[in-house]
Design a protein around this motif. Structure first.
Motif, short mmCIF file in Angstrom:
data_model
loop_
_atom_site.label_atom_id
_atom_site.label_comp_id
_atom_site.label_asym_id
_atom_site.label_seq_id
_atom_site.Cartn_x
_atom_site.Cartn_y
_atom_site.Cartn_z
N VAL A 30 -36.69 23.97 -31.19
CA VAL A 30 -36.32 24.78 -32.43
C VAL A 30 -36.13 26.20 -31.91
CG1 VAL A 30 -37.44 25.73 -34.56
CG2 VAL A 30 -37.72 23.18 -34.01
N LEU A 31 -36.73 26.51 -30.98
CA LEU A 31 -36.80 27.84 -30.42
C LEU A 31 -35.44 28.17 -30.01
CD1 LEU A 31 -38.13 30.67 -29.65
CD2 LEU A 31 -38.76 29.79 -27.55
N ALA A 32 -34.87 27.23 -29.34
CA ALA A 32 -33.61 27.42 -28.51
C ALA A 32 -32.41 27.43 -29.46
CB ALA A 32 -33.33 26.36 -27.56
N GLY A 33 -32.75 26.46 -30.56
CA GLY A 33 -31.63 26.60 -31.79
C GLY A 33 -31.84 27.83 -32.53
N LEU A 34 -32.98 28.25 -32.70
CA LEU A 34 -33.04 29.54 -33.56
C LEU A 34 -32.37 30.65 -32.89
CD1 LEU A 34 -36.57 29.35 -35.08
CD2 LEU A 34 -34.40 29.24 -36.45
N VAL A 35 -32.56 30.61 -31.49
CA VAL A 35 -32.26 31.87 -30.70
C VAL A 35 -30.54 31.81 -30.62
CG1 VAL A 35 -31.67 32.78 -28.24
CG2 VAL A 35 -33.80 31.97 -29.03
N ALA B 281 -26.44 32.05 -24.61
CA ALA B 281 -26.83 30.73 -23.97
C ALA B 281 -27.96 31.25 -22.89
CB ALA B 281 -25.91 30.24 -23.01
N GLY B 282 -27.86 32.40 -22.16
CA GLY B 282 -28.83 32.92 -21.43
C GLY B 282 -30.04 33.25 -22.03
N LEU C 113 -24.20 25.65 -21.95
CA LEU C 113 -24.56 25.79 -23.26
C LEU C 113 -23.45 26.58 -23.60
CD1 LEU C 113 -26.31 25.39 -25.58
CD2 LEU C 113 -27.95 27.15 -24.36
N SER C 114 -22.94 27.74 -23.13
CA SER C 114 -21.99 28.74 -23.69
C SER C 114 -20.87 28.03 -24.12
CB SER C 114 -21.72 30.02 -22.60
OG SER C 114 -21.15 29.37 -21.42
N GLY C 115 -20.45 26.96 -23.42
CA GLY C 115 -19.09 26.11 -23.99
C GLY C 115 -19.54 25.55 -25.08
N ALA C 116 -20.68 24.94 -25.20
CA ALA C 116 -21.02 24.57 -26.56
C ALA C 116 -21.15 25.18 -27.67
CB ALA C 116 -22.31 23.69 -26.34
N ILE C 117 -21.41 26.51 -27.45
CA ILE C 117 -21.63 27.72 -28.34
C ILE C 117 -20.06 28.07 -28.51
CG2 ILE C 117 -22.42 30.08 -28.66
CD1 ILE C 117 -24.56 29.48 -27.03
N PHE C 118 -19.35 28.22 -27.59
CA PHE C 118 -17.82 28.63 -27.95
C PHE C 118 -17.18 27.32 -28.83
CE2 PHE C 118 -13.38 29.14 -27.09
CZ PHE C 118 -13.15 30.57 -27.02
#
Length: 250
Positions: free
Chosen positions: A45-50, A65-66, A128-133
């Motif tokens: 949940v914390l990771a998702g909220l960030v 991602a970082g 993770l940055s790739g997934a965010i993008f």
């Protein structure tokens, strides 16, 4: 018994202040490892909220991602990151098993451990940055965090020995029967099908990638060290997270 197992899982895998288990034996330890994904829900949940906040603020994907990876590491007291570095130092320092275990027991990190830690964190943040993008960063952040803890059942399956007679590895090694391991990993794949924003097959592929990566680390450590330690469990978690995020990156 379930209460003790959940308290052990939360107290071991997160920085949440929970009461100590009243009893710790192999049954409690095995159930704690089976409950690892449940204990990791606050981390997910914390990771998702960030990631959600980073998206809302328009921050660069790599920075978000970082921050997410760092938040999960902080919320787990850096336990798995430390285990990854110690395991790399042990595997890279000596062909003598006892010498390798002695190096892993130390509190410092050598060049092999530091280099491994940096490389794995680069892969985690990059994936993770790739997934965010790609627009599914929240799902990837939460799913990768959960799946990486799900592989602990594999690491503690009956037949996997402990490298030492004491420590966390000795408490959990071989504490989970194979049918339970298979069932919990199948459950992970089943839940992954329901991951929002992804094609139905992407989640199970991430689970398979995490299991394969953790299995490779587990095989190497068992052959080289004679079994698992708490550090090996941490290394499996971090490698599994990197593999899961890579599978979810595109």
């Amino acid at each position: 018994m379930i209460g003790d197992a959940l308290r052990m899982a939360l107290g071991t895998l997160t920085a949440l202040p929970v009461p100590a288990p009243r009893t710790i034996d192999r049954r409690v330890a095995g159930r704690a490892m089976l409950l690892a994904p449940l204990a990791a829900v606050p981390l997910a949940v914390l990771a998702g909220l960030v990631v959600l906040a980073g998206d809302a603020l328009g921050l660069p994907a790599i920075a978000v991602a970082g921050l997410a990876v760092g938040a999960v590491g902080l919320a787990s007291r850096g336990l798995h990151l430390d285990g990854l570095a110690d395991t790399a130092d042990g595997l890279g320092a000596s062909f003598d098993r006892e010498r390798a275990l002695e190096i892993m027991r130390r509190g410092d990190s050598g060049p092999t451990g530091v280099a491994t830690l940096i490389l794995v964190l680069i892969v985690q943040c990059g994936a993770l940055s790739g997934a965010i993008f790609a627009g599914h960063g929240v799902t990837a952040a939460t799913a990768g965090t959960l799946v990486s803890r799900w592989v602990l059942a594999l690491c503690c399956t009956r037949g996997v020995p402990s490298a030492r007679p004491d420590g966390l590895g000795a408490a959990v090694a071989g504490s989970i029967r194979l049918p339970w391991t298979v069932a919990t990993l199948c459950a992970a794949a089943g839940f992954a099908i329901l991951a929002p924003g992804l094609e139905w097959w992407r989640g199970p592929v991430a689970v398979a990638a995490a299991v394969a990566a953790a299995g490779l680390v587990l095989w190497r450590c068992t052959a080289r060290l004679g079994g698992i330690t708490g550090d090996v469990l941490g290394a499996c978690v971090e490698i599994a997270a990197a593999a899961a995020w890579l599978a979810l990156a595109p």
